[in-house]
Design an enzyme around this catalytic site. Structure first.
Site, PDB file in Angstrom:
ATOM      1  N   GLY A 212       0.830  -1.205   0.000  1.00 35.74           N
ATOM      2  CA  GLY A 212       0.000   0.000   0.000  1.00 35.74           C
ATOM      3  C   GLY A 212       0.857   1.245   0.000  1.00 35.74           C
ATOM      4  O   GLY A 212       2.050   1.200  -0.315  1.00 35.74           O
ATOM      5  N   ASN A 213       0.246   2.378   0.352  1.00 43.21           N
ATOM      6  CA  ASN A 213       0.984   3.634   0.440  1.00 43.21           C
ATOM      7  C   ASN A 213       0.383   4.493   1.550  1.00 43.21           C
ATOM      8  O   ASN A 213      -0.573   4.086   2.222  1.00 43.21           O
ATOM      9  CB  ASN A 213       0.978   4.377  -0.909  1.00 43.21           C
ATOM     10  N   HIS A 214       0.935   5.677   1.738  1.00 38.62           N
ATOM     11  CA  HIS A 214       0.573   6.511   2.889  1.00 38.62           C
ATOM     12  C   HIS A 214      -0.578   7.475   2.609  1.00 38.62           C
ATOM     13  O   HIS A 214      -0.846   8.357   3.432  1.00 38.62           O
ATOM     14  CB  HIS A 214       1.790   7.314   3.357  1.00 38.62           C
ATOM     15  N   SER A 215      -1.284   7.342   1.501  1.00 39.27           N
ATOM     16  CA  SER A 215      -2.374   8.277   1.193  1.00 39.27           C
ATOM     17  C   SER A 215      -3.466   8.188   2.262  1.00 39.27           C
ATOM     18  O   SER A 215      -3.939   7.105   2.608  1.00 39.27           O
ATOM     19  CB  SER A 215      -2.973   7.957  -0.175  1.00 39.27           C
ATOM     20  N   ALA A 280      -4.331   7.455  -4.843  1.00 41.72           N
ATOM     21  CA  ALA A 280      -2.948   6.980  -5.020  1.00 41.72           C
ATOM     22  C   ALA A 280      -3.024   5.485  -5.303  1.00 41.72           C
ATOM     23  O   ALA A 280      -2.961   4.655  -4.395  1.00 41.72           O
ATOM     24  CB  ALA A 280      -2.129   7.265  -3.766  1.00 41.72           C
TER      25      ALA A 280
END
Length: 405
Positions: A212-215, A280
Site C-alpha cells: 500500500g501507500n501513505h495516502s 494513489a
C-alpha cells in the site's frame, strides 16, 4: 448537509405580530448550521424581546444606530453588518418596512443595513389581506423584485385582524425550505455529475499483508465535499481510509484494490461530466496471492509483481465529453513528467504535487500544487489547506463548463 451550513444570515425583524415566530426561525437556521445575527426595528420589540433572540442566536441583537444605554456610546455599524452577511432575510416584512425598502426611506438600522447589503436578500411579507393586495404594496413588491430581492410568498389563513385570507407570514419551516430550495437551484454545479477517486489501494500479499501507500484520502474527500456543496452529484470511489462525508449528494463506493477501483470507475464513467482522479493507486501488485498467511522462514523472500491496470489511461482512451483531471506526485523533473502524463493519458488537466515542497504530500492538512492543462499552461499555487486546494480544483471544473462560483 444543508446548503445553509456555515452561512452567515442577517435576520431583519420588523414590527408585526408575526415577529413572535422569529424565535423558531432563528432556531431552525442555527439547526441547519447557519450563523445568525439579528437586527430589529424598534417597533418589533413590542412583539418579541431582544433577549430571547440574543439567547437563541448566541449573538447580540441590534435595534438602533448606537447603544443608548451605554455610557460610552458605540455606533452599530450597519455597513459592517451588511457586508458580514452571506444572506439577508427580512421576516416579517410589514407593509411599512416593504415600503421603506422599495423607496429607500432609511430611518432605522434595519433599512440602513438593507441598503448596504451586497448579498442576496429575501423578504417574507406579513400584513392583513387588504394591505397585501393594495396597489401600492403590489407595486413595492415589484420594485423589490426588480432590485433582485426574492419574495417568500405570504400564506393564507387566519390573520391578526380576525379576517381570513392571504397575508400571513410563511411559517418558519416554510421560510427555511423556500430559501434552501432557492439556493440549491442556483448552485453552479447543479445537474452535473462528478466522479472522484480517493485514498490508497491495498494489493494483497496474503490474507493479512498487503502492498500500500501513505495516502490518507483527505484530498479526494475534500474535493468531493467541495463539489457537493456546489450542487454536483458526486460518486466518490475510495480506497481504505478513515475519512468520512455527510453530504447526501456524495455516493461513496468503498474499494480495496486497484482492480476494484478500475471496475468501479468504468461502471460509472459513461454517465459523468468530470473525473478527478485523486487516488494513489498502486502501480504493481503481487502476481500470486497466498491463500494462507506466509510464515517467516527463509532469510530472503521474493515477491513477484505485475503491473496493475492504468485506470486514468483507460478513462482517457474512452473519453468523449468528460473533463478528465489527474494527479501527479513527483520527486524529480516534475513539470516534464507531468506533461508526459497529460499526453499519454489524454488528460485535460493535471494537479502536480512535489515531495520537494514542504507541507505537501501524504498525510498532511496542506498541499502545494501546480496546475498544468492540456495546452501546457502552467499555474503554480501557494501552500494552502487541502480544502482551499479542493476549491481551486472545482473552480477549474466550473471554468471548463463556463460557470462561476
Amino acid at each position: 448537509m444543508s446548503v445553509l451550513n456555515g452561512k452567515k444570515i442577517l435576520l431583519g425583524i420588523s414590527g408585526g405580530i408575526a415577529a413572535y415566530k422569529t424565535a423558531s426561525l432563528v432556531r431552525l437556521f442555527i439547526k441547519a448550521g447557519a450563523h445568525v445575527q439579528v437586527i430589529m426595528t424598534p417597533a418589533s420589540k413590542d412583539f418579541i424581546t431582544p433577549l430571547t433572540l440574543s439567547t437563541l442566536s448566541k449573538n447580540p441583537v441590534y435595534s438602533s444606530f448606537y447603544n443608548q444605554d451605554d455610557e460610552n456610546e458605540k455606533w452599530n455599524n450597519h455597513v459592517e453588518l451588511a457586508l458580514w452577511a452571506d444572506l439577508m432575510i427580512i421576516a416579517p416584512a410589514t407593509a411599512n418596512t416593504v415600503s421603506k425598502m422599495a423607496n429607500g426611506t432609511c430611518d432605522n438600522l434595519l433599512i440602513a443595513a438593507y441598503l448596504s447589503a451586497k448579498c442576496p436578500v429575501y423578504f417574507a411579507p406579513a400584513m392583513d389581506l387588504d394591505m397585501y393586495k393594495h396597489p401600492s404594496t403590489l407595486a413595492n413588491f415589484t420594485f423589490l423584485k426588480q432590485f433582485g430581492n426574492t419574495i417568500i410568498p405570504a400564506e393564507s389563513g387566519e390573520l391578526a385582524s380576525g379576517l381570513s385570507g392571504e397575508g400571513r407570514m410563511a411559517e418558519p419551516e416554510h421560510i427555511v425550505a423556500f430559501i434552501t430550495d432557492d439556493l440549491n437551484s442556483k448552485l453552479p454545479l447543479k445537474g452535473k455529475k462528478i466522479l472522484i477517486t480517493a485514498g490508497p489501494t491495498y494489493e494483497a500479499i496474503d490474507p493479512v499483508r498487503f502492498i500500500g501507500n501513505h495516502s490518507s484520502g483527505k484530498m479526494g474527500f475534500d474535493i468531493a465535499s467541495s463539489a457537493a456543496n456546489l450542487g454536483a452529484s458526486v460518486i466518490l470511489i475510495s480506497g481504505p481510509t478513515n475519512c468520512t462525508v455527510s453530504n447526501p449528494l456524495i455516493h461513496v463506493i468503498p474499494v480495496v484494490s486497484a482492480e476494484e477501483m478500475y471496475l468501479a470507475c468504468h461502471q460509472f464513467y459513461a454517465d459523468v461530466d468530470a473525473v478527478v482522479a485523486a487516488a494513489a493507486v498502486a502501480d504493481y501488485r503481487p502476481k500470486h496471492v497466498a491463500q494462507q498467511k506466509i510464515k517467516k522462514a527463509a532469510t530472503n523472500f521474493v515477491i513477484e509483481l505485475e503491473k496493475t491496470k492504468d485506470i486514468l489511461a483507460s478513462l482517457g482512451l474512452l473519453k468523449k465529453n468528460q473533463f478528465l483531471i489527474g494527479f501527479a506526485l513527483e520527486t524529480e523533473n516534475e513539470i516534464e513528467n507531468a506533461k508526459l502524463k497529460i499526453q499519454k493519458k489524454n488528460l485535460d488537466l493535471i494537479v502536480l504535487n512535489s515531495l520537494q515542497d514542504e507541507g505537501a504530500g501524504f498525510g498532511k492538512a496542506t498541499n502545494k500544487v501546480t496546475f498544468i492543462d492540456k495546452f501546457f499552461h502552467i499555474e503554480s499555487m501557494e501552500l494552502k489547506s487541502k480544502e482551499a486546494v479542493a476549491a481551486d480544483i472545482l473552480n477549474k471544473i466550473m471554468m471548463h463548463f463556463g460557470m462561476q462560483r
